[in-house]
Each structure stands twice: as structure tokens, then as C-alpha cells.
Design an enzyme around this catalytic site. Structure first.
Site, short mmCIF file in Angstrom:
data_model
loop_
_atom_site.label_atom_id
_atom_site.label_comp_id
_atom_site.label_asym_id
_atom_site.label_seq_id
_atom_site.Cartn_x
_atom_site.Cartn_y
_atom_site.Cartn_z
N TYR A 128 18.00 25.23 36.37
CA TYR A 128 17.52 24.49 37.53
C TYR A 128 18.15 25.10 38.78
O TYR A 128 19.29 25.58 38.74
CB TYR A 128 17.89 23.00 37.41
CG TYR A 128 17.35 22.18 38.56
CD1 TYR A 128 15.98 22.02 38.73
CD2 TYR A 128 18.21 21.60 39.49
CE1 TYR A 128 15.47 21.29 39.80
CE2 TYR A 128 17.71 20.86 40.55
CZ TYR A 128 16.34 20.71 40.71
OH TYR A 128 15.85 20.01 41.77
N TYR B 7 24.47 20.74 43.08
CA TYR B 7 23.90 21.42 41.90
C TYR B 7 24.08 22.95 41.96
O TYR B 7 24.99 23.50 41.34
CB TYR B 7 22.42 21.05 41.69
CG TYR B 7 22.01 21.38 40.28
CD1 TYR B 7 21.98 20.40 39.30
CD2 TYR B 7 21.73 22.69 39.90
CE1 TYR B 7 21.68 20.71 37.98
CE2 TYR B 7 21.43 23.02 38.59
CZ TYR B 7 21.40 22.03 37.64
OH TYR B 7 21.12 22.36 36.33
#
Ligand code: NAD
Length: 387
Positions: free
Chosen positions: A223, A233
Site C-alpha cells: 500500500y 503509513y
């Protein structure tokens, strides 16, 4: 027993067997409608029981008519507590696949361990001969090494504290959340757990055991996401691990290309799964993303994503970006989608979160992961925990 959802933080501690069957059946139905295609005949899925791995297993079976061998880490029922959703999903999948004439076996154990790798190899030798595709879809909180050392993955930033809006998953309130920077040790532990080392160990073990076919494709899921979530992230601990996963794909291609192996990282869309619910800030982003993508008819779940992977992205030569990555996040990262999310992110508050985001869709997906909230299921019925 009548089973109800019991939510604790970002996890549901119960699962509904009939609902899990429904979840699997819906994914099979969707895949059947997309039609069949020539492809790998024997597929190994590591992390096969929920989320992207389960969707990959279902899609491989019903698109390529493949035999599948799965690896998962799930708990059966002890007679009093329900099994985990992944356990029920897998039983349901095996039953459906067997009924339709497909080979489907699953090894329930720690994919990081030598024992499970050996068991997989023995099973391939005995039942399948060789494997033509290996999907690596593990999302694990920790990894136990063969010498007993355990590494835990952390969901933290690298460098500085990051504060931003987030969703309080208990109250649905929009709050400010702060994520602390990880220590060096937490960063390297996360890479140990979620990076590419174990993927490479799998490929080496399978190669040395002579159970890979002449042409074999391996895909690991990753991702990236938008800049909004970079600190938590892409540039955080988990992003570091994903960079290692990508470097591993390059290494695997360098080491084994001549031996017939092609390795890809597929960058998938953000979706509600057991793993993504645990990442701070991300659930609010997902709720907004769902709204914006649904309004544009672009929304996909795991099964739609993996069907698109098999039908459109893996047509002969894979369709990849300039770095060789498969991009299933192409719709998520479309400029108009991200511009709209940015606008809404600035505006979103507890009062308007229902209008601006698809928080209901977020929760619907969340409950369905555990087998709850399917219209077709009568939840007032007694069910057998052992299924
Ligand atoms: P998930 O939690 O739904 O599935 C994880 C799977 O790993 C399960 O089958 C589980 O049984 C298995 N597993 C965990 N630890 C194990 C162990 N030690 N041994 C054997 N099996 C084990 O997760 P997911 O969201 O589908 O994630 C799968 C992959 O997809 C991950 O690499 C994740 O980073 C990636 N991904 C997820 C998203 C998302 O938004 N959910 C987006 C893009 C990429």
C-alpha cells in the site's frame, strides 16, 4: 448458540459462521460473473483466510480453475467461543470449492516458521507436484524466529510526532490523534515482520525443494496511499517495511528471473480489513475514500480488486508503473478523487461525518468481515460454533 458481535477497540472478538459462509459465497458469485481465464493451475496463498488473501484464493479458483493451497493463522472454536472469521471463511471456501470440483487445502500455522514451510512443501509434492503462482498476503502483528526471538510490528511514524484528525472507533467522533515516532528498534522490527525477508525465505524454500514450475509468478501486496497518510503509513514504520518488500521483489527478480520466476509487488487500494482498522487516522481516510469513490462509481472491495488484478493487470506481461509495481490503487489515487477527499478532510467534524464520509459503509464492511450484517442471514437462529 446465538452469536452477536462483540467489539473491542478495532477488533470484533466473535465471528458468525453463517455470515462468513455468506461472505465467501458472495465473493464466489462475483468472481463467476467476471468469467474464466487461462492462468496458473496450482496457486499457493500465504495469508489466505481474510481480506486480500481470501479474495485472491477465491479469484484464483473461479477465474483460473486453479487448485489452491492456503496458509493461515486462525483459531478454531473451543466449544464456548466462536472460531475466528478466517477460520470460518476457510471452512466455507473449502466446502464450496470441493463441491465445485476444485482442490483446496489449508495449513493452519505460523507462516514464518520452518515447520509450516516444510508442511507446505510436502503437501505440494504429494498433491500438486509444482506451484505456478505464489501470493504473499500476510498481515501479521509479530514474527517468531526459529531461535525463539520475537519481533513485533509497530504502527508509528518515523522521525516526528504526527497529529491529525482521526475517527474514534468506539464513538464515531472525529478527534485529534497523535502518533509517536518509533524507536530504531521498532522500525527494524516492523521491517522484520512486514518486510520481504520471509517472502524471500518462502521462495528459496520452494525453489530448493523443486516444487516451483518452470514459469512461476509471485505477488506480494502493498500500500502507498495519499500524502495525507504518508506520515502514518508510507513514511512510517509500515511504509519502511513495504519499501523492503518492494526491494525484495527486485532482489527476487535478479536472483531467480533466469530460473523462471517473476516477482511483483501489487499496490492495492485501502479497504476495511482486520489489519487496516488497527492503523490510526487511516479509518477516517477510508470512510471519506469510500464516499468519494462510491459517488463516482469507482468503489471496489477486495474481491473486485483481485478480479481486476487477474483480468486486467496480469494479461500476459503484467501492466506495471515505471518502478515495475502493479497499481490497483490507480482509482484511489486519481486526482479528482484525492482533491475531493482533501476538501472533505478539512471540513469533516463529528457533526457532519455521516454526510461527508461513508461511515455507514465503513462499519458495514467492518461487521461483514466477521460475518455480521448480511441481509441473507437470520441472526436470531441458533448456530453450531464448530460449523
Ligand atoms: P488481513 O488481516 O485481512 O489478512 C491477513 C492474513 O494473514 C490472514 O489470512 C491471516 O490468517 C494471515 N496471517 C497473519 N499472521 C500469520 C502467520 N503468522 N502465519 C500465517 N498466516 C498469518 O489483512 P489484509 O488487509 O488483507 O492484508 C494483506 C496484505 O495486503 C498485507 O500485506 C497488507 O499490507 C496488504 N494491503 C492491505 C490493504 C488494506 O487496506 N487492507 C491495502 C493494500 C495492501
Amino acid at each position: 448458540m446465538i452469536i452477536e458481535p462483540k467489539i473491542r477497540d478495532f477488533i470484533c472478538t466473535t465471528a458468525h459462521p453463517t455470515g462468513c459462509v455468506q461472505n465467501v459465497k458472495n465473493q464466489i458469485e462475483y468472481t463467476k460473473k467476471q468469467g474464466k481465464k487461462e492462468g496458473p493451475k496450482n496457486v499457493l496463498i500465504i495469508g489466505c483466510s481474510t481480506g486480500y488473501g481470501l479474495a485472491s484464493r477465491i479469484a484464483a479458483t473461479y477465474t483460473f480453475e486453479a487448485a489452491t493451497l492456503g496458509v493461515m493463522f486462525e483459531k478454531p472454536s473451543n466449544g464456548r467461543r466462536t472460531a475466528t472469521a478466517g477460520y470460518y471463511n476457510t471452512k466455507a471456501f473449502e466446502q464450496e470449492a470441493n463441491k465445485d470440483g476444485f482442490y483446496a487445502k489449508t495449513i493452519n500455522g505460523d507462516a514464518f516458521s520452518k515447520e509450516v514451510k516444510e508442511e507446505v512443501i510436502e503437501t505440494i509434492k504429494r498433491d500438486l507436484g509444482t506451484i505456478d503462482m505464489i501470493i504473499y498476503s500476510l498481515a501479521a502483528p509479530r514474527r517468531k524466529m526459529d531461535d525463539g526471538t520475537t519481533y513485533a510490528s509497530a504502527l508509528k511514524t518515523v522521525g516526528e510526532t504526527f497529529s491529525n484528525k482521526s475517527l474514534n472507533l468506539r464513538t464515531n467522533e472525529v478527534i485529534m490523534a497523535s502518533i509517536e515516532p518509533a524507536t530504531e528498534e521498532e522500525i527494524s522490527s516492523t521491517v522484520k515482520v512486514m518486510g520481504g525477508e520471509d517472502w524471500k525465505n518462502w521462495i528459496e524454500a520452494l525453489y530448493h525443494a523443486n516444487v516451483m514450475s518452470e514459469h512461476v509468478t509471485t505477488i506480494a501486496y502493498s500500500y502507498i496511499g495519499p500524502e495525507l497518510t504518508y506520515p502514518v503509513y508510507y513514511e512510517g514504520t509500515i511504509g519502511n517495511a513495504k519499501k523492503h518488500l518492494y526491494e525484495t521483489s527486485n532482489l527476487l527478480n535478479t536472483m531467480w528471473k533466469e530460473k523462471g520466476l517473476t516477482a511483483y509487488v501489487s499496490v492495492n487500494k485501502a479497504l476495511v480489513t482486520q489489519s487496516s482498522a488497527a492503523i490510526p487516522i487511516v479509518p477516517l481516510y477510508i470512510a471519506l475514500l469510500y464516499r468519494v469513490m462510491k459517488d463516482r462509481n469507482l468503489h471496489e472491495g477486495c474481491i473486485e480488486q483481485i478480479n481486476r488484478l487477474f483480468h486486467e493487470k496480469l494479461n500476459g506481461e503484467a501492466i506495471v508503473d515505471s518502478e515495475g509495481k502493479i497499481r490497483l490503487d490507480d482509482f484511489e489515487l486519481r486526482q479528482d478523487v484525492q482533491d475531493e477527499i482533501k476538501k472533505r478532510w478539512e471540513l469533516v467534524t463529528t457533526e457532519n461525518v455521516k454526510e461527508l464520509s461513508d461511515i455507514d459503509g465503513y462499519w458495514k464492511d467492518f461487521y461483514q468481515i466477521f460475518g455480521f450484517g448480511f441481509d441473507e442471514v437470520d441472526y436470531s437462529q441458533d448456530v453450531d460454533l464448530e460449523m
